[in-house]
Design a protein around this motif. Structure first.
Motif, PDB file in Angstrom:
ATOM      1  N   PRO A   6     -48.324  16.737  91.116  1.00 36.52           N
ATOM      2  CA  PRO A   6     -48.628  15.514  90.376  1.00 36.52           C
ATOM      3  C   PRO A   6     -48.513  14.298  91.295  1.00 36.52           C
ATOM      4  O   PRO A   6     -47.795  14.319  92.295  1.00 36.52           O
ATOM      5  CB  PRO A   6     -47.574  15.478  89.278  1.00 36.52           C
ATOM      6  CG  PRO A   6     -46.493  16.391  89.734  1.00 36.52           C
ATOM      7  CD  PRO A   6     -47.098  17.381  90.670  1.00 36.52           C
ATOM      8  N   LEU A   8     -47.630  10.220  91.912  1.00 35.87           N
ATOM      9  CA  LEU A   8     -46.880   9.052  91.477  1.00 35.87           C
ATOM     10  C   LEU A   8     -47.528   7.813  92.056  1.00 35.87           C
ATOM     11  O   LEU A   8     -48.011   7.851  93.183  1.00 35.87           O
ATOM     12  CB  LEU A   8     -45.431   9.104  91.986  1.00 35.87           C
ATOM     13  CG  LEU A   8     -44.538  10.239  91.534  1.00 35.87           C
ATOM     14  CD1 LEU A   8     -43.188  10.168  92.233  1.00 35.87           C
ATOM     15  CD2 LEU A   8     -44.362  10.222  90.025  1.00 35.87           C
ATOM     16  N   GLU A  12     -43.288   3.578  88.582  1.00 35.59           N
ATOM     17  CA  GLU A  12     -43.403   4.537  87.483  1.00 35.59           C
ATOM     18  C   GLU A  12     -42.297   4.303  86.478  1.00 35.59           C
ATOM     19  O   GLU A  12     -41.239   3.765  86.821  1.00 35.59           O
ATOM     20  CB  GLU A  12     -43.284   5.989  87.998  1.00 35.59           C
ATOM     21  CG  GLU A  12     -44.419   6.468  88.866  1.00 35.59           C
ATOM     22  CD  GLU A  12     -45.731   6.671  88.130  1.00 35.59           C
ATOM     23  OE1 GLU A  12     -45.744   6.732  86.875  1.00 35.59           O
ATOM     24  OE2 GLU A  12     -46.777   6.765  88.816  1.00 35.59           O
ATOM     25  N   ILE A  99     -39.842  12.276  84.815  1.00 40.38           N
ATOM     26  CA  ILE A  99     -40.991  11.440  85.158  1.00 40.38           C
ATOM     27  C   ILE A  99     -42.210  12.129  84.567  1.00 40.38           C
ATOM     28  O   ILE A  99     -42.543  13.252  84.959  1.00 40.38           O
ATOM     29  CB  ILE A  99     -41.172  11.266  86.671  1.00 40.38           C
ATOM     30  CG1 ILE A  99     -39.900  10.718  87.312  1.00 40.38           C
ATOM     31  CG2 ILE A  99     -42.372  10.352  86.962  1.00 40.38           C
ATOM     32  CD1 ILE A  99     -39.951  10.657  88.839  1.00 40.38           C
ATOM     33  N   GLY A 100     -42.868  11.460  83.618  1.00 43.95           N
ATOM     34  CA  GLY A 100     -43.991  12.097  82.938  1.00 43.95           C
ATOM     35  C   GLY A 100     -43.505  13.346  82.216  1.00 43.95           C
ATOM     36  O   GLY A 100     -42.554  13.307  81.448  1.00 43.95           O
ATOM     37  N   GLU A 101     -44.120  14.471  82.517  1.00 39.15           N
ATOM     38  CA  GLU A 101     -43.737  15.749  81.906  1.00 39.15           C
ATOM     39  C   GLU A 101     -42.796  16.551  82.793  1.00 39.15           C
ATOM     40  O   GLU A 101     -42.462  17.689  82.475  1.00 39.15           O
ATOM     41  CB  GLU A 101     -45.000  16.572  81.615  1.00 39.15           C
ATOM     42  CG  GLU A 101     -45.984  15.894  80.690  1.00 39.15           C
ATOM     43  CD  GLU A 101     -45.374  15.585  79.323  1.00 39.15           C
ATOM     44  OE1 GLU A 101     -44.676  16.456  78.768  1.00 39.15           O
ATOM     45  OE2 GLU A 101     -45.590  14.459  78.822  1.00 39.15           O
ATOM     46  N   HIS A 102     -42.374  15.989  83.904  1.00 42.09           N
ATOM     47  CA  HIS A 102     -41.592  16.723  84.892  1.00 42.09           C
ATOM     48  C   HIS A 102     -40.118  16.340  84.815  1.00 42.09           C
ATOM     49  O   HIS A 102     -39.766  15.168  84.779  1.00 42.09           O
ATOM     50  CB  HIS A 102     -42.150  16.464  86.293  1.00 42.09           C
ATOM     51  CG  HIS A 102     -43.612  16.722  86.364  1.00 42.09           C
ATOM     52  ND1 HIS A 102     -44.144  17.975  86.468  1.00 42.09           N
ATOM     53  CD2 HIS A 102     -44.672  15.869  86.298  1.00 42.09           C
ATOM     54  CE1 HIS A 102     -45.461  17.896  86.470  1.00 42.09           C
ATOM     55  NE2 HIS A 102     -45.800  16.632  86.359  1.00 42.09           N
ATOM     56  N   TYR A 131     -44.062  15.901  94.386  1.00 38.46           N
ATOM     57  CA  TYR A 131     -45.028  14.863  94.062  1.00 38.46           C
ATOM     58  C   TYR A 131     -45.777  14.394  95.302  1.00 38.46           C
ATOM     59  O   TYR A 131     -45.280  14.495  96.417  1.00 38.46           O
ATOM     60  CB  TYR A 131     -44.335  13.614  93.479  1.00 38.46           C
ATOM     61  CG  TYR A 131     -43.634  13.846  92.180  1.00 38.46           C
ATOM     62  CD1 TYR A 131     -44.321  13.772  90.980  1.00 38.46           C
ATOM     63  CD2 TYR A 131     -42.267  14.125  92.153  1.00 38.46           C
ATOM     64  CE1 TYR A 131     -43.670  13.974  89.781  1.00 38.46           C
ATOM     65  CE2 TYR A 131     -41.614  14.336  90.955  1.00 38.46           C
ATOM     66  CZ  TYR A 131     -42.317  14.260  89.766  1.00 38.46           C
ATOM     67  OH  TYR A 131     -41.672  14.460  88.584  1.00 38.46           O
ATOM     68  N   TYR A 139     -47.960   3.447  87.482  1.00 40.51           N
ATOM     69  CA  TYR A 139     -47.720   4.120  86.211  1.00 40.51           C
ATOM     70  C   TYR A 139     -48.686   5.288  85.971  1.00 40.51           C
ATOM     71  O   TYR A 139     -49.183   5.488  84.874  1.00 40.51           O
ATOM     72  CB  TYR A 139     -47.776   3.127  85.047  1.00 40.51           C
ATOM     73  CG  TYR A 139     -46.883   1.928  85.256  1.00 40.51           C
ATOM     74  CD1 TYR A 139     -45.512   2.087  85.406  1.00 40.51           C
ATOM     75  CD2 TYR A 139     -47.412   0.641  85.333  1.00 40.51           C
ATOM     76  CE1 TYR A 139     -44.685   0.985  85.613  1.00 40.51           C
ATOM     77  CE2 TYR A 139     -46.587  -0.460  85.537  1.00 40.51           C
ATOM     78  CZ  TYR A 139     -45.232  -0.275  85.677  1.00 40.51           C
ATOM     79  OH  TYR A 139     -44.402  -1.360  85.875  1.00 40.51           O
ATOM     80  N   GLN A 141     -47.931   8.374  85.785  1.00 33.31           N
ATOM     81  CA  GLN A 141     -47.321   9.333  84.861  1.00 33.31           C
ATOM     82  C   GLN A 141     -47.169   8.776  83.448  1.00 33.31           C
ATOM     83  O   GLN A 141     -46.575   9.411  82.594  1.00 33.31           O
ATOM     84  CB  GLN A 141     -45.963   9.789  85.404  1.00 33.31           C
ATOM     85  CG  GLN A 141     -46.066  10.560  86.700  1.00 33.31           C
ATOM     86  CD  GLN A 141     -46.880  11.833  86.550  1.00 33.31           C
ATOM     87  OE1 GLN A 141     -46.696  12.589  85.588  1.00 33.31           O
ATOM     88  NE2 GLN A 141     -47.781  12.066  87.476  1.00 33.31           N
TER      89      GLN A 141
END
Length: 157
Positions: A6, A8, A12, A99-102, A131, A139, A141
């Motif tokens: 993913p 970044l 974020e 962070i996000g879905e992680h 990442y 932003y 994520q």
């Protein structure tokens, strides 16, 4: 080169669920080794023979009315050199970040970042090998809605 990592942006939204921080803006800094969290006070104490720290966070820059009080086991104390070359002995905790879905666990130092634009600095150990960073984006994520209520007290046991 193709990758499934993913991305970044240079800033974020992230959270620290283990210490009650639902949403906080972070600056992604590949030049910093360790991540850093704003703490306007830090108090070491003992619990059941183990070293802990209690600390307070103003999660929103420029707003000292919102406070989150946290407790976490102390992992270490280290001398950290900031970008200006100044050294400071800081408390280090290990906590979960999202962070996000992680979701992952990382070391975080505690220091007063009241004069800085971001309450969190996400360093290389937080970014890890998980990442890629695109400094032209922000932003990536996703944006977060703030969920921490004013005066909330979060305690990790």
């Amino acid at each position: 080169m193709s990758t499934d990592k993913p991305v970044l942006g240079w800033r974020e939204w992230l959270s620290f669920p283990g210490i009650g921080i639902a949403a906080i803006k972070a600056k992604v800094d590949t030049g910093a080794r360790t991540s850093c969290l704003h703490a306007y006070y830090v108090e070491p104490f003992e619990r059941d023979g183990s070293h802990w720290v209690r600390f307070g966070i103003h999660p929103q820059q420029g707003d000292t009315s919102e406070e989150v009080h946290c407790e976490a086991p102390l992992k270490d104390r280290r001398v950290v050199r900031d970008s200006g070359g100044h050294e400071e002995l800081r408390y280090v905790i290990e906590t979960e970040m999202v962070i996000g879905e992680h979701r992952f666990t990382s070391e975080v130092t505690l220091t007063d970042r009241d004069t800085m634009k971001f309450r969190v600095l996400l360093g290389r150990t937080g970014i890890g090998e998980h990442y890629l960073v695109d400094p032209s984006k922000s932003y990536v994520q996703g944006r977060r809605k703030r969920k921490v209520k004013r005066g909330q007290r979060a305690v990790k046991s």
